[in-house]
Structure formats: C-alpha cells, structure tokens
Design an enzyme around this catalytic site. Structure first.
Site, PDB file in Angstrom:
ATOM      1  N   HIS A   1      -6.764   1.411  -7.324  1.00 40.02           N
ATOM      2  CA  HIS A   1      -7.067   0.543  -6.188  1.00 40.02           C
ATOM      3  C   HIS A   1      -7.791  -0.701  -6.693  1.00 40.02           C
ATOM      4  CE1 HIS A   1      -7.526  -0.703  -2.196  1.00 40.02           C
ATOM      5  NE2 HIS A   1      -8.309   0.250  -1.692  1.00 40.02           N
TER       6      HIS A   1
ATOM      7  N   ASP B   1     -16.679   8.205  -2.634  1.00 42.35           N
ATOM      8  CA  ASP B   1     -15.495   7.985  -1.803  1.00 42.35           C
ATOM      9  C   ASP B   1     -15.275   9.235  -0.961  1.00 42.35           C
ATOM     10  OD1 ASP B   1     -13.258   6.830  -0.705  1.00 42.35           O
ATOM     11  OD2 ASP B   1     -12.055   6.865  -2.527  1.00 42.35           O
TER      12      ASP B   1
ATOM     13  N   CYS C   1     -16.049   2.618  -0.351  1.00 46.05           N
ATOM     14  CA  CYS C   1     -14.964   1.717   0.038  1.00 46.05           C
ATOM     15  C   CYS C   1     -14.514   1.917   1.486  1.00 46.05           C
ATOM     16  CB  CYS C   1     -13.781   1.854  -0.916  1.00 46.05           C
ATOM     17  SG  CYS C   1     -12.936   3.449  -0.847  1.00 46.05           S
TER      18      CYS C   1
ATOM     19  N   GLN D   1      -9.821  -3.280  -4.334  1.00 45.78           N
ATOM     20  CA  GLN D   1     -11.128  -2.792  -3.904  1.00 45.78           C
ATOM     21  C   GLN D   1     -12.193  -3.086  -4.950  1.00 45.78           C
ATOM     22  OE1 GLN D   1     -12.161  -1.100  -0.917  1.00 45.78           O
ATOM     23  NE2 GLN D   1     -14.110  -1.669  -1.855  1.00 45.78           N
TER      24      GLN D   1
ATOM     25  N   ARG E   1     -13.852  -7.695   0.697  1.00 50.36           N
ATOM     26  CA  ARG E   1     -12.422  -7.493   0.510  1.00 50.36           C
ATOM     27  C   ARG E   1     -11.648  -8.763   0.878  1.00 50.36           C
ATOM     28  NH1 ARG E   1     -10.055  -2.470   0.603  1.00 50.36           N
ATOM     29  NH2 ARG E   1      -8.181  -3.664   0.065  1.00 50.36           N
TER      30      ARG E   1
ATOM     31  N   ARG F   1       0.888  -1.161   0.000  1.00 49.23           N
ATOM     32  CA  ARG F   1       0.000   0.000   0.000  1.00 49.23           C
ATOM     33  C   ARG F   1       0.923   1.207   0.000  1.00 49.23           C
ATOM     34  NH1 ARG F   1      -5.440   0.992   1.686  1.00 49.23           N
ATOM     35  NH2 ARG F   1      -5.750   2.990   2.730  1.00 49.23           N
TER      36      ARG F   1
END
Length: 322
Positions: free
Chosen positions: A149, A240, A279, A152, A307, A122
């Site tokens: 991402h 988001d 998310c 996700q 996830r 990450r």
C-alpha cells in the site's frame, strides 16, 4: 476519407518514459524523498498546486480509477486530488468493467491507455497491477493490493515529518499483522534510512522475500514477536486492523493478534512525545484502545488528510513532474 483512414490505422501511443507507481521498492531513495517533499509542498500550497508542481496540460488529463474493493479514503482522496490538480476523473468498480469477466488484462491496459492519462487501481491481487503496467502506455498507480500500500506510506512519512521532523534516523514500531501496509513500511524504511521494528505473531510475519530484499538493500529492519520490545523508545507506533476485507479467518486472527493491541501501557514504552498512526478504518477495543486513537499522541486525522496531498504528489510525479 483520407483523414478517416489515417485515424483508423494510427499506431497506439508509445511512451518510453511512463512512470508507474506500484511499489516504493521500485523507486530509488531520491525519488521516494522527492515524493514526500512534493506532498509537503502540495499541502502548503492549498487547493491548487505550486506552479512548478503542476503537470503540463493537466486540465486536459483524465485519471481512470478502478476499485475491486470498497474504498473511502483512497477513492475520495484520489478523486479530489486529481480535481485540485486541475484534471478530471472517472470512477469504476469491478462490476463496471470486464476485469472480472475474462477479458485479458493486457487488452484492458491497451484500451484504457487510449482513453485516459493515468489509471489508479485498488485490487485484490498485486499481479493485476503488474500485468496492467506491462501493457499500459499510461502510468498505473497502486491504490492498494494484497502485497503493498505505497500511497498510504507516502502520506504516513509526510505525517511523521510534520510531527517529529525528518524521518531519517528515526525509529518506527509496527505492532500487528505483517500485512500489505507493513510491507510498504519495510520498503520506505529501507529507502529513507530509518529503523523499523516489526512486532508480529510468527504466523503473520511479513513475507520472507520482502525481509530478504530489505536486508540486501541495507535496510535497518528488526522482527520480533514481542510488542513491548519493538515499541521501546520508538518515535512512532503504527498498527492496522486485524481483519481486512475478504479475510475469512477472523476468530483465529483476533486470537493471534490480541497481544499486539496498542493500548496506553504499550504506548508508554515509546519515546516521550511519540505519535500513533493507523491507516483506518480502526476498530477501538481491538487493535487499538480508544484512549490511544482519540488521545493526544494520535495523528490519524492528519494522516487521513495527508492522503489527499500525497495523492497529488504521486499523480504529479506520474504525469511528468520532477
């Protein structure tokens, strides 16, 4: 003595078939579809993978996880995913490694390739991932970067299909910043054949190169600055957070993104039975109203759980499962 000399001069492991997971745009439609199907199968199987989806010698494999940014869902889901597959994990942050202290990324990639069987990162800069992947002989997985991402979105695609059925031919609406998550939605829509409408303030549109890629690949992507237009008749509405970690221009961003907040009035523009995704982490009263994220159309908790199942599918595929 002879044995020791041979070991000291052994060549680095070479794998011509290394499967990196950096972006959905790197994969063809068949592979993206397979990853989503594998995620569904992982969830249905419970805590242990179906025999046909279990990587070979998984009990001897180690996933190295490195976090340049704090993480809740990515850290825990990958850790639990690898353990449920039957493998082991090592978790590190940027202070535990030499990544931020001048050591070349190529050296880090070569060393970690000798220790583990896959690495998930990450990171702040997407270039960190591509540089590591260029020199690693084990799979490199994008757990999040400033560009995209993809992990996700595998979970999101799975979540959509649990609620609404096959995503091919559906319409997904995005309201807010054209950020890394939006970019991975663009990649997914282009690969799996669904319509994606993006409503973003012009100052925060997705990068033009990503939109050009989607157009060249035949993606059905629409970009507007009007959220009600994007959401009209959509099967799913996604947003988001307005301010991500490390972004210093919070007041400006909040001002630009205010008209894109997902409230009950905006959700009413979507198709009957439409779902809401985020998310997480979410900030009620900013990008989404509490009545939406905590309401009957919200699938964010299924999305968060998924996830775990998506990470199991990604790990299995990276470790050789077809």
């Amino acid at each position: 003595m002879q044995h020791l000399m041979k070991s000291a001069t052994a060549k680095p492991r070479q794998r011509a078939d290394v499967r990196h997971f950096l972006d959905l745009s790197d994969l063809d439609a068949k592979v993206v579809r397979r990853l989503v199907d594998m995620a569904h199968a992982m969830k249905q199987a419970g805590r242990r993978p179906p025999p046909d989806l279990a990587p070979a010698d998984i009990d001897q494999k180690i996933l190295i996880m490195i976090f340049e940014k704090p993480s809740t869902r990515t850290r825990v889901s990958f850790d639990v995913a690898m353990r449920q597959l039957g493998g082991q994990t090592i978790g590190l942050n940027d202070k535990d490694t030499q990544l931020g202290r001048g050591e070349p990324l190529s050296d880090t990639a070569r060393v970690l390739s000798r220790y583990g069987d896959a690495m998930m990162l990450r990171v702040n800069a997407h270039a960190t991932l591509t540089e590591l992947a260029a020199h690693a002989t084990i799979p490199v997985i994008n757990g999040l970067s400033d560009l995209s991402h993809p992990c996700q979105i595998v979970a999101d695609l799975m979540t959509f299909e649990e609620s609404r059925g096959p995503i091919k031919g559906a319409t997904v609406a995005w309201a807010g910043d054209g950020n890394n998550v939006a970019v991975s939605w663009i990649h997914a829509a282009t690969r799996l054949g669904f319509k994606l409408r993006l409503a973003c303030p012009p100052q925060l549109n997705p990068d033009r190169a990503v939109l050009d890629w989607a157009k060249a690949e035949g993606g059905d992507i629409e970009l507007t600055d009007d959220a009600p237009t994007a959401v009209a008749g959509a099967d799913c509405v996604v947003t988001d957070t307005w301010v991500s970690m490390g972004q210093a221009d919070a007041p400006r961003r909040k001002q630009l993104l205010g008209p894109y907040a997902v409230d009950d009035q905006l959700m009413a523009r979507a198709r009957k039975g439409a779902i809401f995704m985020h998310c997480l982490p979410a900030y009620r009263g900013h990008e989404v109203a509490a009545s939406v994220i905590d309401g009957p159309q919200s699938v964010v908790w299924d999305e968060a759980e998924n996830r775990l199942h998506a990470q199991k599918a990604i790990l299995a595929w990276c470790l050789g499962v077809d």
